[in-house]
Each structure stands twice: as structure tokens, then as C-alpha cells.
Enzyme design. Sequence first.
Site, PDB file in Angstrom:
ATOM      1  CG  ASP A 181      -0.068   0.097   2.598  1.00 29.39           C
ATOM      2  OD1 ASP A 181       0.922  -0.150   2.620  1.00 29.39           O
ATOM      3  OD2 ASP A 181      -0.765   0.526   3.594  1.00 29.39           O
ATOM      4  CD  GLU A 182       6.048   1.046   1.784  1.00 36.28           C
ATOM      5  OE1 GLU A 182       6.853   1.122   0.831  1.00 36.28           O
ATOM      6  OE2 GLU A 182       6.132   1.305   2.861  1.00 36.28           O
TER       7      GLU A 182
END
Length: 228
Positions: A181-182
Site C-alpha cells: 500500500d505504498e
Amino acid sequence: DLLQRPVHELEGQPLLLLLAGESQDADGVPESFRTLVDKLQARERFAGLVLPVDIAGETHWWDMSAYPRFDDAGTFLGFRGVGSDVTETHRSVDRISRMARFDTLTSLPNRAHIMETLDHALRAYHAGGARPGFLMIDLDRFKSVNDNLGHPVGDRLLAQVAERLRGLGGENAICGRLGGDEFAVVLRDASQPPRVQAFAQRIVDTLSHPYDVDRHRLVIGASVGIAV
């Protein structure tokens, strides 16, 4: 046959006109056509020259090779050569290249592509260009979505996040996914800190709006770090 045109339309036409079409007079002529022109004018052999050819509105790729022919007196007779349609091979190479540079889930530039873009921005800065910036984005509460609703829902949520980021990007802001989720953004010009901060806040606000995924209304947040 390859051009999908009758013989009477082709007979007697200049080779470059048949291959390049109207683009031969445009500013954006591919470099391979310029090479072809140089070789033909210089009457030099060429091999493995890959050219984009417009056929019925669709771009095909031909691999061309030829050599000049002269008679015993040294008089130029013309060129003899061969051409092969290598469209499928060319497209396969493009697909492989894209897979190596873009994230398969979100279609955003992947980590390698983003690092390459950042490297180019830094090189441009050291050569006298604008000061670049790098924004790291981490999604808040995303882990709970994965844990409670499963990875398929999480993946579809990431795809929607990517779509919102794509809408914020542009020539100056290149958005990509680093993994999980970066996400990250490379700013080619971050010389005005207030504008950079405002852009980061816009990212937070945009990603914090609710998402509708598989009949679930999801609310997550985002944290953004800035480096210049």
C-alpha cells in the site's frame, strides 16, 4: 498483400510514400525513416531497419534490409532487398518492457520505473535544472481492509487509489506504486515548498474520500512524506 492495397495503387509510387504515408512530411518522423532516407540517398546497404508502417489505420512494424545494385559500368540500377512483418514480435517486446516498468495491479509505474524517473530528475537538477521532490505515500487503515474483507477487496481498493492518483499526476508529477500500500510521486520541479505542501495535502484529501468496493463503503486515509 502486406499493405492490403491493390497493385495498381502501388506501381510506380515512391517507396518512402508507401511506407511513411503522410507522416514523411511531418516533424515527428521516426528516426528509422530518417536513417532509411540517408541510406537510400547515399546508396548504402542497410540491414535490420525496423520501420512503423501504417496499414488501414493500424501501425505495423517491418524489418527492412537492402543493398544497392550497379551494372558493370558502375551505373546505379536501384536497390534489391527484403522486408518482413515483425509486428507481433515488436508488440511482444513492448509488452515485456511494459511489464518490467509498470505495476500489474494498478498499471502505474512500478518501483524500478519510479526510481529511474527520480534519477533522471536528479541528473537534470545537477545539470542546472529545477529542484526535484519525492513524495512517499502510505495508506492508513489499509491492513484492516485486507484482514477483514480479504485480499481481492484490498486489490480492488488499491486499483481505485491508483486511479485517483493518476488523476492528480501530470507532466510535473509522476505517480507510481512502490509495492503493497505504498505509493510515491516524483516532482520534477519542487522549487516552491508551499506548492509542494499543497499538492501533498491534495493527495491526502483525495485519497481520504470514501470508496465503494464490492458493496462495501470503505474509508481510509493517507500519510505523505516529502523530500526535496
